[in-house]
Design a protein around this motif. Structure first.
Motif, PDB file in Angstrom:
ATOM      1  N   MET A   1       0.898  -1.151   0.012  1.00 47.51           N
ATOM      2  CA  MET A   1       0.068   0.093  -0.040  1.00 47.51           C
ATOM      3  C   MET A   1       0.890   1.107  -0.092  1.00 47.51           C
ATOM      4  SD  MET A   1      -2.700   1.279   2.844  1.00 47.51           S
ATOM      5  CE  MET A   1      -3.787  -0.015   2.735  1.00 47.51           C
ATOM      6  N   SER A   2       0.504   2.052  -0.791  1.00 45.81           N
ATOM      7  CA  SER A   2       1.517   3.486  -0.935  1.00 45.81           C
ATOM      8  C   SER A   2       1.099   4.269   0.199  1.00 45.81           C
ATOM      9  CB  SER A   2       1.249   4.132  -2.241  1.00 45.81           C
ATOM     10  OG  SER A   2      -0.084   4.684  -2.250  1.00 45.81           O
ATOM     11  N   ALA A   3       1.716   5.338   0.632  1.00 48.24           N
ATOM     12  CA  ALA A   3       1.486   6.101   1.618  1.00 48.24           C
ATOM     13  C   ALA A   3       0.359   6.938   1.320  1.00 48.24           C
ATOM     14  CB  ALA A   3       2.698   7.186   1.837  1.00 48.24           C
ATOM     15  N   ILE A   4      -0.001   7.493  -0.088  1.00 48.84           N
ATOM     16  CA  ILE A   4      -1.216   8.236  -0.504  1.00 48.84           C
ATOM     17  C   ILE A   4      -2.306   7.353  -0.065  1.00 48.84           C
ATOM     18  CG2 ILE A   4      -2.717   8.849  -2.519  1.00 48.84           C
ATOM     19  CD1 ILE A   4      -0.642  11.038  -2.134  1.00 48.84           C
ATOM     20  N   THR A   5      -2.533   6.089  -0.383  1.00 48.25           N
ATOM     21  CA  THR A   5      -3.374   5.132  -0.378  1.00 48.25           C
ATOM     22  C   THR A   5      -3.875   4.833   1.279  1.00 48.25           C
ATOM     23  OG1 THR A   5      -2.367   3.165  -0.734  1.00 48.25           O
ATOM     24  CG2 THR A   5      -3.750   4.136  -2.840  1.00 48.25           C
ATOM     25  N   SER A   6      -2.911   5.107   2.106  1.00 53.28           N
ATOM     26  CA  SER A   6      -3.041   4.733   3.476  1.00 53.28           C
ATOM     27  C   SER A   6      -3.662   6.041   4.358  1.00 53.28           C
ATOM     28  CB  SER A   6      -1.394   4.679   4.210  1.00 53.28           C
ATOM     29  OG  SER A   6      -0.879   5.813   4.340  1.00 53.28           O
ATOM     30  N   LEU A   7      -3.801   6.980   3.471  1.00 52.39           N
ATOM     31  CA  LEU A   7      -4.719   8.297   4.312  1.00 52.39           C
ATOM     32  C   LEU A   7      -6.079   8.072   3.950  1.00 52.39           C
ATOM     33  CD1 LEU A   7      -2.465  11.131   2.732  1.00 52.39           C
ATOM     34  CD2 LEU A   7      -2.618  10.344   5.062  1.00 52.39           C
ATOM     35  N   GLN A   8      -6.760   8.021   4.915  1.00 52.91           N
ATOM     36  CA  GLN A   8      -8.116   8.043   4.796  1.00 52.91           C
ATOM     37  C   GLN A   8      -8.854   9.072   4.920  1.00 52.91           C
ATOM     38  OE1 GLN A   8      -9.532   4.860   4.528  1.00 52.91           O
ATOM     39  NE2 GLN A   8      -7.460   4.119   4.238  1.00 52.91           N
ATOM     40  N   LYS A   9     -10.127   9.049   4.288  1.00 58.62           N
ATOM     41  CA  LYS A   9     -10.915  10.278   4.327  1.00 58.62           C
ATOM     42  C   LYS A   9     -11.385  10.759   5.906  1.00 58.62           C
ATOM     43  CE  LYS A   9     -15.155  12.501   2.701  1.00 58.62           C
ATOM     44  NZ  LYS A   9     -16.453  12.451   1.540  1.00 58.62           N
ATOM     45  N   GLY A  10     -11.509  12.023   6.145  1.00 55.78           N
ATOM     46  CA  GLY A  10     -11.651  12.390   7.312  1.00 55.78           C
ATOM     47  C   GLY A  10     -10.476  12.428   8.507  1.00 55.78           C
ATOM     48  N   HIS A  11      -9.361  12.004   7.897  1.00 60.53           N
ATOM     49  CA  HIS A  11      -7.971  11.902   8.957  1.00 60.53           C
ATOM     50  C   HIS A  11      -7.736  13.400   9.180  1.00 60.53           C
ATOM     51  CE1 HIS A  11      -6.188   7.807   8.329  1.00 60.53           C
ATOM     52  NE2 HIS A  11      -6.945   7.812   9.302  1.00 60.53           N
ATOM     53  N   GLN A  12      -7.473  13.831  10.207  1.00 61.76           N
ATOM     54  CA  GLN A  12      -6.907  15.143  10.746  1.00 61.76           C
ATOM     55  C   GLN A  12      -5.443  15.169  10.712  1.00 61.76           C
ATOM     56  OE1 GLN A  12      -8.761  17.956  11.524  1.00 61.76           O
ATOM     57  NE2 GLN A  12     -10.816  17.200  10.840  1.00 61.76           N
ATOM     58  N   LEU A  13      -4.673  15.952   9.901  1.00 62.91           N
ATOM     59  CA  LEU A  13      -3.281  15.759   9.852  1.00 62.91           C
ATOM     60  C   LEU A  13      -2.384  17.146  10.243  1.00 62.91           C
ATOM     61  CD1 LEU A  13      -2.883  13.818   6.832  1.00 62.91           C
ATOM     62  CD2 LEU A  13      -2.628  12.929   9.009  1.00 62.91           C
ATOM     63  N   PRO A  14      -1.738  17.408  11.138  1.00 60.08           N
ATOM     64  CA  PRO A  14      -1.062  18.485  11.113  1.00 60.08           C
ATOM     65  C   PRO A  14       0.076  18.591  10.337  1.00 60.08           C
ATOM     66  CG  PRO A  14      -0.235  16.928  12.936  1.00 60.08           C
ATOM     67  CD  PRO A  14      -1.537  16.160  12.129  1.00 60.08           C
ATOM     68  N   LEU A  15       0.269  19.767   9.809  1.00 58.16           N
ATOM     69  CA  LEU A  15       1.326  20.176   8.943  1.00 58.16           C
ATOM     70  C   LEU A  15       2.703  20.413   9.696  1.00 58.16           C
ATOM     71  CD1 LEU A  15      -0.232  22.461   6.312  1.00 58.16           C
ATOM     72  CD2 LEU A  15       0.052  20.144   6.186  1.00 58.16           C
ATOM     73  N   GLN A  16       3.725  19.751   9.404  1.00 52.92           N
ATOM     74  CA  GLN A  16       4.876  19.634  10.180  1.00 52.92           C
ATOM     75  C   GLN A  16       6.053  20.261   9.428  1.00 52.92           C
ATOM     76  OE1 GLN A  16       6.351  15.640  10.897  1.00 52.92           O
ATOM     77  NE2 GLN A  16       4.635  14.993  11.620  1.00 52.92           N
ATOM     78  N   ARG A  17       5.638  20.975   8.304  1.00 45.24           N
ATOM     79  CA  ARG A  17       6.201  22.230   7.887  1.00 45.24           C
ATOM     80  C   ARG A  17       5.301  22.982   6.725  1.00 45.24           C
ATOM     81  NH1 ARG A  17       7.008  21.386   2.128  1.00 45.24           N
ATOM     82  NH2 ARG A  17       7.056  19.284   1.374  1.00 45.24           N
ATOM     83  N   SER A  18       5.784  24.007   6.266  1.00 45.94           N
ATOM     84  CA  SER A  18       4.740  24.767   5.256  1.00 45.94           C
ATOM     85  C   SER A  18       4.842  24.118   3.893  1.00 45.94           C
ATOM     86  CB  SER A  18       5.594  26.179   4.867  1.00 45.94           C
ATOM     87  OG  SER A  18       5.358  26.867   6.300  1.00 45.94           O
ATOM     88  N   VAL A  19       3.803  24.173   3.123  1.00 44.20           N
ATOM     89  CA  VAL A  19       3.804  23.283   2.259  1.00 44.20           C
ATOM     90  C   VAL A  19       2.929  23.919   1.152  1.00 44.20           C
ATOM     91  CG1 VAL A  19       1.624  21.950   3.009  1.00 44.20           C
ATOM     92  CG2 VAL A  19       3.126  20.990   1.113  1.00 44.20           C
ATOM     93  N   GLU A  20       3.379  23.774  -0.119  1.00 43.20           N
ATOM     94  CA  GLU A  20       2.682  24.368  -1.386  1.00 43.20           C
ATOM     95  C   GLU A  20       1.366  23.362  -1.773  1.00 43.20           C
ATOM     96  OE1 GLU A  20       3.749  26.177  -5.712  1.00 43.20           O
ATOM     97  OE2 GLU A  20       4.869  24.643  -5.115  1.00 43.20           O
ATOM     98  N   ALA A  21       0.165  24.022  -1.898  1.00 42.68           N
ATOM     99  CA  ALA A  21      -0.698  23.409  -2.248  1.00 42.68           C
ATOM    100  C   ALA A  21      -1.542  24.152  -3.674  1.00 42.68           C
ATOM    101  CB  ALA A  21      -1.695  23.312  -1.183  1.00 42.68           C
ATOM    102  N   ILE A  22      -2.519  23.534  -4.268  1.00 41.79           N
ATOM    103  CA  ILE A  22      -3.420  24.296  -5.278  1.00 41.79           C
ATOM    104  C   ILE A  22      -4.687  24.249  -4.774  1.00 41.79           C
ATOM    105  CG2 ILE A  22      -4.192  23.739  -7.524  1.00 41.79           C
ATOM    106  CD1 ILE A  22      -1.764  21.753  -8.022  1.00 41.79           C
ATOM    107  N   SER A  23      -5.056  25.709  -4.788  1.00 41.73           N
ATOM    108  CA  SER A  23      -6.347  26.159  -4.035  1.00 41.73           C
ATOM    109  C   SER A  23      -7.401  25.383  -5.175  1.00 41.73           C
ATOM    110  CB  SER A  23      -6.611  27.404  -4.035  1.00 41.73           C
ATOM    111  OG  SER A  23      -6.627  28.155  -5.284  1.00 41.73           O
TER     112      SER A  23
END
Length: 187
Positions: A1-23
């Motif tokens: 299982m890849s890291a992406i697929t291990s993320l489940q809908k609804g998980h709350q995740l704290p950002l450990q660094r600033s990150v670029e995202a697409i709005s």
């Protein structure tokens, strides 16, 4: 299982660094700050859609370290790749792009009408993609186009990406692959 697929809908995740995202739905790059918390909405392909302060954002898999996870490797090609190899790479990257609201990639949805590699006068390579949306009023076009550009520009040999949104011919369910129809229960 890849890291992406291990993320489940609804998980709350704290950002450990600033990150670029697409709005979402605007498709504009923004920065989310360290120590902020995001909620996973969808994790497919090589991107994660998250909710933050009532807004949605798309975060690329190579930025998973912002969640304290192993980042995905950026896509790349060997030096001297041919135009055919570049085009195959572009198609592979398009298969990792998802409408943030639909769990089927844009190629299987039948949204991509064509792709070609062009050599510009200065020798740079440009990927030209022609695609559509499920409806002319769909607000996700800019997000999908920006996601595709980010992923395709991961290959050093491709210097530019032009995504042209067209509505002729109009998209219809018949353009979807059998796999897409099955995934969306549209048989």
């Amino acid at each position: 299982m890849s890291a992406i697929t291990s993320l489940q809908k609804g998980h709350q995740l704290p950002l450990q660094r600033s990150v670029e995202a697409i709005s979402i739905p605007f498709g504009k790059p923004v920065w989310l700050d360290e120590d902020e918390t995001v909620q996973v909405m969808q994790a497919l392909g090589t991107s994660v859609s998250v909710l933050h302060k009532g807004n949605m954002f798309l975060i690329e898999g190579f930025n998973l370290d912002a969640f304290g996870m192993e980042p995905m490797e950026r896509p790349h090609l060997p030096d001297g790749a041919t135009d055919e190899e570049l085009e195959a790479f572009v198609w592979a990257q398009l298969h990792t792009c998802f409408d943030p609201e639909i769990p089927v990639d844009i190629v299987e949805l039948g949204l991509v009408y064509g792709c070609r590699i062009t050599t510009l006068i200065d020798g740079q390579k440009m990927a030209q993609i022609k695609m559509t949306l499920t409806a002319p009023g769909c607000g996700m076009g800019e997000v999908i186009a920006e996601d595709a550009k980010h992923k395709i520009l991961g290959a050093e040999q491709i210097n530019r990406v032009n995504v042209e949104l067209v509505f002729d011919p109009p998209w219809s369910r018949e353009m979807m692959s059998d796999e897409a129809r099955l995934a969306l229960n549209m048989f």
